[in-house]
Design a protein around this motif. Structure first.
Motif, PDB file in Angstrom:
ATOM      1  N   TYR A 106       1.186  -0.980  -0.436  1.00 28.40           N
ATOM      2  CA  TYR A 106      -0.116  -0.136  -0.371  1.00 28.40           C
ATOM      3  C   TYR A 106       1.099   1.105  -0.038  1.00 28.40           C
ATOM      4  O   TYR A 106       2.076   1.229   0.657  1.00 28.40           O
ATOM      5  N   CYS A 107       0.823   1.602  -1.383  1.00 28.66           N
ATOM      6  CA  CYS A 107       1.377   3.424  -1.292  1.00 28.66           C
ATOM      7  C   CYS A 107       0.911   4.616  -0.942  1.00 28.66           C
ATOM      8  O   CYS A 107      -0.836   4.713  -1.092  1.00 28.66           O
ATOM      9  N   ASP A 108       1.587   5.959   0.131  1.00 27.15           N
ATOM     10  CA  ASP A 108       0.509   6.843   0.204  1.00 27.15           C
ATOM     11  C   ASP A 108       1.858   7.997  -1.004  1.00 27.15           C
ATOM     12  O   ASP A 108       2.790   7.793  -0.643  1.00 27.15           O
ATOM     13  N   VAL A 109       1.275   8.724  -1.415  1.00 26.35           N
ATOM     14  CA  VAL A 109       1.473  10.030  -2.042  1.00 26.35           C
ATOM     15  C   VAL A 109       1.093  10.188  -0.739  1.00 26.35           C
ATOM     16  O   VAL A 109       0.217  11.375  -0.047  1.00 26.35           O
ATOM     17  N   THR A 110       2.899  11.676  -0.251  1.00 32.27           N
ATOM     18  CA  THR A 110       3.437  12.001   0.470  1.00 32.27           C
ATOM     19  C   THR A 110       4.168  13.380   0.777  1.00 32.27           C
ATOM     20  O   THR A 110       4.535  12.892  -0.556  1.00 32.27           O
ATOM     21  N   ARG A 111       4.036  14.337   1.263  1.00 26.90           N
ATOM     22  CA  ARG A 111       5.261  14.975   1.207  1.00 26.90           C
ATOM     23  C   ARG A 111       6.131  14.403   1.889  1.00 26.90           C
ATOM     24  O   ARG A 111       6.572  13.523   2.659  1.00 26.90           O
ATOM     25  N   PRO A 112       7.961  14.807   1.502  1.00 26.79           N
ATOM     26  CA  PRO A 112       8.469  13.947   2.329  1.00 26.79           C
ATOM     27  C   PRO A 112       8.777  14.007   3.930  1.00 26.79           C
ATOM     28  O   PRO A 112       8.650  15.050   4.457  1.00 26.79           O
ATOM     29  N   ALA A 113       8.861  12.645   4.593  1.00 29.54           N
ATOM     30  CA  ALA A 113       9.416  12.533   5.452  1.00 29.54           C
ATOM     31  C   ALA A 113      10.205  13.559   6.558  1.00 29.54           C
ATOM     32  O   ALA A 113      11.312  13.792   6.139  1.00 29.54           O
ATOM     33  N   THR A 114       9.749  13.681   8.174  1.00 28.57           N
ATOM     34  CA  THR A 114      10.817  14.152   9.298  1.00 28.57           C
ATOM     35  C   THR A 114      10.405  13.218  10.026  1.00 28.57           C
ATOM     36  O   THR A 114       9.358  12.638  10.859  1.00 28.57           O
ATOM     37  N   LEU A 115      11.544  12.487  10.834  1.00 29.13           N
ATOM     38  CA  LEU A 115      11.252  11.921  12.166  1.00 29.13           C
ATOM     39  C   LEU A 115      12.337  13.064  13.144  1.00 29.13           C
ATOM     40  O   LEU A 115      14.174  13.571  12.167  1.00 29.13           O
ATOM     41  N   SER A 116      11.924  13.713  13.841  1.00 32.43           N
ATOM     42  CA  SER A 116      13.092  14.877  15.430  1.00 32.43           C
ATOM     43  C   SER A 116      12.309  14.070  16.716  1.00 32.43           C
ATOM     44  O   SER A 116      10.793  14.025  16.789  1.00 32.43           O
ATOM     45  N   ASP A 117      12.692  13.355  17.114  1.00 34.60           N
ATOM     46  CA  ASP A 117      12.480  13.707  18.801  1.00 34.60           C
ATOM     47  C   ASP A 117      11.738  12.556  18.504  1.00 34.60           C
ATOM     48  O   ASP A 117      10.334  12.151  19.558  1.00 34.60           O
ATOM     49  N   GLY A 118      11.278  11.570  18.590  1.00 37.10           N
ATOM     50  CA  GLY A 118      10.904   9.998  18.422  1.00 37.10           C
ATOM     51  C   GLY A 118       9.157  10.054  17.493  1.00 37.10           C
ATOM     52  O   GLY A 118       8.780   9.984  17.589  1.00 37.10           O
ATOM     53  N   GLU A 119       9.829  11.512  16.252  1.00 38.64           N
ATOM     54  CA  GLU A 119       8.568  11.345  15.666  1.00 38.64           C
ATOM     55  C   GLU A 119       8.514  11.308  14.277  1.00 38.64           C
ATOM     56  O   GLU A 119       9.322  12.282  14.086  1.00 38.64           O
ATOM     57  N   LEU A 120       7.775  10.474  13.721  1.00 34.73           N
ATOM     58  CA  LEU A 120       7.965  10.247  11.978  1.00 34.73           C
ATOM     59  C   LEU A 120       6.588  10.897  11.808  1.00 34.73           C
ATOM     60  O   LEU A 120       5.490  10.810  11.661  1.00 34.73           O
ATOM     61  N   VAL A 121       6.663  12.393  11.239  1.00 37.31           N
ATOM     62  CA  VAL A 121       5.946  13.290  10.882  1.00 37.31           C
ATOM     63  C   VAL A 121       5.731  12.693   9.258  1.00 37.31           C
ATOM     64  O   VAL A 121       6.254  13.036   8.539  1.00 37.31           O
ATOM     65  N   VAL A 122       4.238  12.022   8.836  1.00 39.04           N
ATOM     66  CA  VAL A 122       4.082  12.691   7.339  1.00 39.04           C
ATOM     67  C   VAL A 122       3.012  13.590   7.078  1.00 39.04           C
ATOM     68  O   VAL A 122       1.805  12.955   7.603  1.00 39.04           O
TER      69      VAL A 122
END
Length: 166
Positions: free
Chosen positions: A89-105
């Motif tokens: 399953y693929c999601d089109v997203t903005r590039p991911a960020t990982l900071s302080d234990g949170e992976l935000v997409v």
């Protein structure tokens, strides 16, 4: 950061944002982070069964999810509770960020499914994407998202997920 088989994978919170609001948040194991690609593993985080017609996501399913800091999509390998591959399953997203234990997409509405046997490749939610207004509010992001969906479909039809995720 990379977790080896002798290490206990670090936990992260995956935060999927859509239209400025948190759509879902769930805990996952950080398997790998090479500075560009991030891999996590988590059980199906949805409530109960979600039947798309071409695949059912259900309790016991395990997703190994791949995110990139430089690509406009995420690819999720979906396996049932016994380990059998259901597909991707693929999601089109903005590039991911990982900071302080949170992976935000940030989810941009477009999705794609490829079955394990490769016979089913389905583009999803193009109507939602068109209705989102992204083409007007952020034309550059809209073009990047449309290209990402085309790239994912090409990979899916050519069986390229295995190489991409290796």
């Amino acid at each position: 950061m990379s977790a080896s088989s002798a290490d206990v994978p670090d936990p992260v919170e995956v935060v999927l944002v859509k239209a400025g609001r948190t759509k879902i948040r769930y805990r996952a194991e950080l398997l790998h982070d090479d500075g560009t690609r991030i891999a996590v593993r988590a059980p199906w985080a949805g409530d109960g069964v979600r039947d798309f017609g071409f695949v059912r996501f259900e309790p016991g399913d395990v997703l190994t999810e791949y995110y990139w800091r430089d690509r406009w999509y995420a690819v999720k390998e979906v396996r049932d509770g016994q380990g059998a591959l259901k597909g991707w399953y693929c999601d089109v997203t903005r590039p991911a960020t990982l900071s302080d234990g949170e992976l935000v997409v940030e989810d941009l509405d477009l999705d794609l499914w490829r079955s394990a046997d490769g016979r089913t490749v389905v583009r999803l939610d193009e109507d939602e994407f068109a209705a989102s207004g992204l083409a007007v509010s952020d034309p550059q992001a809209s073009r990047a998202a449309a290209r990402a969906l085309d790239d994912l479909e090409l990979l899916a039809r050519e069986g390229g997920f295995e190489t991409l995720l290796a």
